[in-house]
Design a protein around this motif. Structure first.
Motif, PDB file in Angstrom:
ATOM      1  N   ASN A  86      40.938  40.261  35.799  1.00  0.00           N
ATOM      2  CA  ASN A  86      41.847  39.380  35.029  1.00  0.00           C
ATOM      3  C   ASN A  86      41.656  39.626  33.533  1.00  0.00           C
ATOM      4  O   ASN A  86      40.625  39.313  32.964  1.00  0.00           O
ATOM      5  CB  ASN A  86      41.529  37.927  35.378  1.00  0.00           C
ATOM      6  CG  ASN A  86      42.358  36.879  34.645  1.00  0.00           C
ATOM      7  OD1 ASN A  86      42.115  35.691  34.798  1.00  0.00           O
ATOM      8  ND2 ASN A  86      43.334  37.287  33.865  1.00  0.00           N
ATOM      9  N   HIS A 125      38.175  38.015  32.381  1.00  0.00           N
ATOM     10  CA  HIS A 125      37.262  37.853  33.499  1.00  0.00           C
ATOM     11  C   HIS A 125      37.262  39.185  34.263  1.00  0.00           C
ATOM     12  O   HIS A 125      37.936  39.311  35.287  1.00  0.00           O
ATOM     13  CB  HIS A 125      37.733  36.692  34.377  1.00  0.00           C
ATOM     14  CG  HIS A 125      38.182  35.492  33.568  1.00  0.00           C
ATOM     15  ND1 HIS A 125      37.298  34.635  32.960  1.00  0.00           N
ATOM     16  CD2 HIS A 125      39.410  35.020  33.251  1.00  0.00           C
ATOM     17  CE1 HIS A 125      37.952  33.687  32.323  1.00  0.00           C
ATOM     18  NE2 HIS A 125      39.254  33.902  32.476  1.00  0.00           N
ATOM     19  N   HIS A 161      43.000  39.122  29.624  1.00  0.00           N
ATOM     20  CA  HIS A 161      43.851  38.400  28.673  1.00  0.00           C
ATOM     21  C   HIS A 161      44.272  39.437  27.639  1.00  0.00           C
ATOM     22  O   HIS A 161      43.553  39.695  26.684  1.00  0.00           O
ATOM     23  CB  HIS A 161      43.110  37.200  28.095  1.00  0.00           C
ATOM     24  CG  HIS A 161      42.778  36.198  29.153  1.00  0.00           C
ATOM     25  ND1 HIS A 161      43.748  35.656  29.975  1.00  0.00           N
ATOM     26  CD2 HIS A 161      41.611  35.659  29.578  1.00  0.00           C
ATOM     27  CE1 HIS A 161      43.189  34.830  30.847  1.00  0.00           C
ATOM     28  NE2 HIS A 161      41.890  34.820  30.625  1.00  0.00           N
ATOM     29  N   ARG A 194      32.081  33.763  23.831  1.00  0.00           N
ATOM     30  CA  ARG A 194      33.170  34.191  24.727  1.00  0.00           C
ATOM     31  C   ARG A 194      34.335  33.185  24.697  1.00  0.00           C
ATOM     32  O   ARG A 194      35.500  33.558  24.611  1.00  0.00           O
ATOM     33  CB  ARG A 194      32.600  34.349  26.155  1.00  0.00           C
ATOM     34  CG  ARG A 194      33.606  34.310  27.279  1.00  0.00           C
ATOM     35  CD  ARG A 194      34.592  35.483  27.255  1.00  0.00           C
ATOM     36  NE  ARG A 194      35.562  35.377  28.324  1.00  0.00           N
ATOM     37  CZ  ARG A 194      36.680  34.661  28.257  1.00  0.00           C
ATOM     38  NH1 ARG A 194      37.010  34.026  27.138  1.00  0.00           N
ATOM     39  NH2 ARG A 194      37.498  34.613  29.300  1.00  0.00           N
ATOM     40  N   GLU A 229      45.988  33.372  36.164  1.00  0.00           N
ATOM     41  CA  GLU A 229      45.365  32.056  36.327  1.00  0.00           C
ATOM     42  C   GLU A 229      46.044  30.947  35.527  1.00  0.00           C
ATOM     43  O   GLU A 229      45.806  29.776  35.802  1.00  0.00           O
ATOM     44  CB  GLU A 229      43.873  32.132  35.937  1.00  0.00           C
ATOM     45  CG  GLU A 229      43.628  32.670  34.542  1.00  0.00           C
ATOM     46  CD  GLU A 229      42.182  32.557  34.058  1.00  0.00           C
ATOM     47  OE1 GLU A 229      41.289  32.208  34.839  1.00  0.00           O
ATOM     48  OE2 GLU A 229      41.967  32.813  32.860  1.00  0.00           O
ATOM     49  N   HIS A 230      46.875  31.273  34.552  1.00  0.00           N
ATOM     50  CA  HIS A 230      47.455  30.212  33.717  1.00  0.00           C
ATOM     51  C   HIS A 230      48.722  29.615  34.313  1.00  0.00           C
ATOM     52  O   HIS A 230      49.158  28.559  33.867  1.00  0.00           O
ATOM     53  CB  HIS A 230      47.767  30.737  32.306  1.00  0.00           C
ATOM     54  CG  HIS A 230      46.538  31.176  31.550  1.00  0.00           C
ATOM     55  ND1 HIS A 230      46.601  31.991  30.454  1.00  0.00           N
ATOM     56  CD2 HIS A 230      45.224  30.924  31.753  1.00  0.00           C
ATOM     57  CE1 HIS A 230      45.370  32.219  29.993  1.00  0.00           C
ATOM     58  NE2 HIS A 230      44.521  31.588  30.781  1.00  0.00           N
TER      59      HIS A 230
HETATM   60 ZN    ZN Z   1      40.844  33.132  31.337  1.00  0.00          ZN
END
Ligand code: ZN
Ligand code: FAD
Ligand code: 2HG
Length: 472
Positions: free
Chosen positions: A386, A381, A388, A331, A428-429
């Motif tokens: 979330n 996630h 990506h 992952r 989250e980034h």
């Molecule tokens: Zn992430």
């Protein structure tokens, strides 16, 4: 003036902790993705909070901006200076002491430069879990995690970095030291200053230490990979696990066929153990404080139910810790596989789970129609909604040329879709320098103005990480 400032830094820190030679500064000047490179007057490596405070005061009186930096693993260019050569990087890696582990209060007090993995290991050695976990944990630092309010793979059960933090020590833009290092789970004394600094990406203050929560170390963990053929089934599976396993569910990660094929291309040892690399592979982790058998039985019962309901078509349960780790490595390697493949366009977004299927279907279709051959490297996630949603250029095209030509339009397309689904353009980034314009466009006028008001109030000279997050 600059020479005399460097001499003052050298007197303060010791000459070896003021890096001015190009080859010494170089590792600090480019971000992890190699998207941004800047220049710096010097890289400063303080050891104490008092030294940080003195640096800020010196910079304030000379109108020199400060770029706080931890492990430099951020994905939005937040820790990279501009090209003026008039900024200093303040890297906190020498502030790496664990000040205290309070077993009764179940807290750990840390300096900002502690590496995340070291914190996890120190906690585990005392039978505690420090739950924050992410692919960059071998080099990112708790100050950076707090400054970005990092998420990672345990948010589902333990929350974001913000939820793990009880107190902070911060050097303000004036060089004052705010000692908010209380390990309190309740404290309603007016505005929450701690929460103001968390997630502010070094634009409001420099985090020098923190009190973080610890949890009992689970005694058993079971990790499984399962195959689903649609995002709808994957979400039904998530809801089933939430219902049956409740707080024992500690991980729920989604990887698409394309993202794991890319992994295998660059890291053949990371091939998907599920037969035929199915359309969606879900990594699920259950953790428990009871016996191994208890959680294993529960896992089997839920998987059985999911098979019967046709939510999943295949499953592999890790038979030992090393196999469980290999699932997690698979992952976590997708980001590295993407880096090997070349420049890509990252979209770190959250979408309400109820709209996720629609988002992916509609956005994929638009993307394919407008940019034939483009590759959607989609993972994330899922338990947190979330995604990506990363875009790799068509095979055979030059990634730099493709990105330069289409980046703006692709971001706009994805973010417009995010808006329609009432999601967020940064899950989250963070924002860094990458998404300053996008934040302005998508945060809403009032919220954006309030953010600028805060920035002006706390940093009127604009010397802390200027032009990151918001431009004033
Ligand atoms: Zn992430
Ligand atoms: P840096 O990159 O050094 O800095 C990040 C920002 O914080 C900058 O704006 C900087 O100015 C500011 N800052 C740093 N230290 C301080 C301080 N002490 N005080 C004030 N401001 C400060 N992120 C996630 O959220 N979830 C993930 O799952 C995840 N996985 C990742 C996997 C990989 C392979 C990589 C490379 C990155 C990943 N990230 C992830 C992004 C990154 O690791 C996190 O944002 C991390 O929290 C950054 O920590 P750092 O110490 O490297 O901070
Ligand atoms: C992850 O979840 C990180 O692995 C990085 O947040 C995501 O590479 C990315 O886009």
């Amino acid at each position: 003036m600059k020479q005399s400032l460097i001499e003052q830094f050298s007197v303060l820190l010791g000459k070896q902790y003021v890096l001015i030679a190009d080859e010494d500064k170089a590792p600090y000047l480019t971000d992890w993705r190699k998207r941004f490179t800047g220049k710096a007057l010097a890289v400063l490596l303080p050891k104490t909070t008092e030294e940080v405070s003195a640096i800020v005061k010196l910079c304030g009186s000379s109108h020199i901006a400060i770029i706080p930096q931890g492990g430099n693993t951020g994905l939005c260019g937040g820790a990279t200076p501009d090209n003026s050569g008039n900024q200093v990087i303040l890297n906190l890696k020498r502030m790496n002491q664990i000040r205290e582990i309070d077993a009764v209060n179940q807290t750990i007090t840390l300096e900002a430069g502690c590496i995340l993995q070291t914190i996890q290991e120190n906690a585990a050695a005392k039978s505690y879990l420090f739950p924050l976990s992410l692919g960059a944990e071998g080099s990112c630092m708790i100050g950076g995690n707090l400054a970005t309010n990092a998420g990672g793979t345990n948010v589902l059960r333990y929350g974001n970095t913000r939820d793990l933090c009880l107190g902070l020590e911060v050097v303000t833009a004036q060089g004052d030291i705010w000692n908010g290092l209380k390990g309190l789970r309740k404290d309603n004394t007016g505005y929450d200053l701690r929460d103001l600094f968390i997630g502010s990406e070094g634009t409001l203050g420099i985090i020098t230490a923190a009190v973080m929560k610890l949890y009992p170390l689970p005694i058993s963990q079971w990790t499984t990979l399962v195959a689903t053929d649609s995002i709808v089934s994957a979400i039904s599976l998530l809801n089933l696990f939430q219902k049956r396993a409740a707080s024992l569910l500690t991980g729920f990660e989604m990887m698409t066929q394309e993202s794991l094929a890319l992994n295998e291309k660059h890291f053949p040892q990371m091939a998907n153990p599920l037969k035929g690399n199915p359309p969606f592979t879900i990594l699920i982790e259950l953790s428990d404080h009871e016996s191994e058998e208890h959680v294993r039985q529960l896992l089997e019962i839920i998987l059985e139910e999911a098979f019967t309901a046709n939510m999943i078509s295949d499953a592999v349960i890790a038979s030992n810790l090393s196999q469980a780790n290999s699932f997690w490595h698979m992952r976590e390697h997708i980001t590295l596989a993407q880096a090997e493949e070349g420049a890509n366009l990252k979209h770190d977004i959250t979408i309400p789970l109820s709209s996720l299927d629609r988002f992916i279907k509609e956005t994929d279709a638009l993307m394919r129609q407008k940019y034939p051959g483009v590759r959607m490297i989609n993972f994330g996630h899922l338990g947190d909604g979330n995604l990506h949603y990363n875009i790799a250029p068509p095979l055979g095209s030059d990634p730099k040329v493709f990105n330069q030509t289409h980046e703006k339009a692709i971001y706009e397309l994805v973010f417009a879709q995010v808006e329609v689904c009432q999601g967020s353009i940064s899950a989250e980034h963070g924002v860094g320098q990458l998404k300053v314009g996008d934040l302005r466009a998508h945060k809403g006028v009032i919220a954006h103005e309030l953010m600028k008001t805060l920035k002006r109030a706390l940093d009127p000279q604009n010397i802390l990480n200027p032009n990151k997050v918001v431009s004033i």
